[in-house]
Enzyme design. Structure first.
Site, PDB file in Angstrom:
ATOM      1  N   ASP A 177       6.451   1.079  -5.758  1.00 43.88           N
ATOM      2  CA  ASP A 177       5.391   0.286  -4.918  1.00 43.88           C
ATOM      3  C   ASP A 177       5.101  -1.043  -5.426  1.00 43.88           C
ATOM      4  O   ASP A 177       4.851  -1.301  -6.311  1.00 43.88           O
ATOM      5  CB  ASP A 177       4.065   1.399  -4.901  1.00 43.88           C
ATOM      6  CG  ASP A 177       2.660   0.632  -4.072  1.00 43.88           C
ATOM      7  OD1 ASP A 177       2.120  -0.562  -4.445  1.00 43.88           O
ATOM      8  OD2 ASP A 177       2.838   1.364  -3.045  1.00 43.88           O
ATOM      9  N   GLY A 178       5.257  -2.222  -4.399  1.00 48.90           N
ATOM     10  CA  GLY A 178       5.146  -3.216  -4.838  1.00 48.90           C
ATOM     11  C   GLY A 178       3.848  -3.809  -5.200  1.00 48.90           C
ATOM     12  O   GLY A 178       3.708  -4.651  -6.397  1.00 48.90           O
ATOM     13  N   ASP A 220       7.442  -9.264   1.463  1.00 46.54           N
ATOM     14  CA  ASP A 220       8.026  -9.172   2.745  1.00 46.54           C
ATOM     15  C   ASP A 220       8.224  -7.350   2.763  1.00 46.54           C
ATOM     16  O   ASP A 220       9.443  -7.189   3.114  1.00 46.54           O
ATOM     17  CB  ASP A 220       9.296  -9.943   3.002  1.00 46.54           C
ATOM     18  CG  ASP A 220       9.912  -9.717   4.247  1.00 46.54           C
ATOM     19  OD1 ASP A 220       9.157  -9.558   5.495  1.00 46.54           O
ATOM     20  OD2 ASP A 220      11.118  -9.819   4.486  1.00 46.54           O
TER      21      ASP A 220
END
Length: 276
Positions: free
Chosen positions: A129-130, A147
């Site tokens: 998970d970013g 993005d």
């Protein structure tokens, strides 16, 4: 004619088989590959003739970070997709370490199809998970590119005050945050409010090169951007090494700084999404 027919047949087959469950699908035609989560939106696009080319305008606009940080030592990218930004940076920024964080293993599984290089000392693809990655990693990138999208839009965790605060804390002292927003996202004013809690007035937002998305820039260090003349001078130098419209990006960046400082105008940024 035969090749055109083959591409048309491939497109018809793609439409017939496209799912709506968020599973990534690849449309292959004679000239290109594209990544989709459904039949309506294109997540990534690759030219077969030039696999490292930034075909979609918003990706070229995101590279405007070069105007503020032309030689980053480290870039963190949230969202891999078809790897357009990762491949461009890998090829054109040879002294930069690139870490791409992608939450969906099914997207990562397509990396060879989109000709994303294997991991090495300069490129690493992480399944995570970013938002968690930014909050918990020790590395301090010069640039964070956001993005990340699911089938139904941008994940909630990538548009919160906590996320933007974590980006500000994680970035190097002169670091730059760049985020891609869908033009039709009604929550853009909210994202800008949350960004401002972390970055203050050091931000800019404008339509991307192809006017299909908004691109946010937020930076640490100097409160204001350099003058337009200074940005254009930088752009012209950079354009000798990059096939990007960085002069136009400089003008867009400077205009976007004025827009970002006008909170009354924020409510006009997100255009209503058409519903049928």
């Amino acid at each position: 004619m035969h090749a055109d027919r083959t591409s048309f047949d491939a497109y018809l087959k793609f439409l017939a088989e496209a799912s709506h469950d968020g599973t990534p699908k690849v449309l292959e035609t004679q000239h290109a590959l594209s990544l989709h989560f459904d039949a309506l939106a294109t997540q990534s696009f690759m030219s077969r003739k030039d696999p490292d080319k930034l075909v979609l305008g918003y990706t070229r606009t995101m590279m405007g970070f070069l105007l503020l940080h032309p030689v980053p030592a480290r870039i963190s990218m949230i969202g891999l997709g078809g790897g357009s930004l990762a491949k461009y940076c890998y090829r054109h920024l040879p002294n930069t370490k690139i870490v791409a964080i992608e939450i969906n293993p099914a997207v990562i599984a397509l990396r060879e199809q989109f000709q994303i290089p294997p991991d090495d000392e300069r490129l690493e693809v992480v399944c995570a998970d970013g938002a968690d990655y930014v909050a918990n990693q020790d590395a301090r990138p010069d640039v964070i590119l956001v993005d990340g999208f699911l089938a139904d839009g941008m994940p909630v965790q990538l548009g919160t005050a906590d996320f933007y605060a974590a980006c500000h804390a994680r970035l190097a002292d002169t670091g730059v945050l760049v985020a891609n927003f869908l033009e039709s996202d009604p929550d853009i004013p909210l994202y800008l409010e949350e960004v401002s809690t972390a970055f203050g007035q050091s931000m800019s937002i404008s339509l991307s090169e192809d006017s299909s998305n908004y691109t946010l820039f937020a930076w640490k260090g100097a409160h204001k951007l350099p003058s337009l003349d200074a940005l254009i001078a930088r752009a012209r130098i950079l354009e000798t090494a990059h096939s990007l419209s960085l002069t136009a990006a400089a003008r867009r960046l400077k205009r976007g700084e004025r827009l970002a400082s006008d909170r009354a105008a924020w409510s006009k940024l997100a255009r209503p999404q058409l519903r049928y």
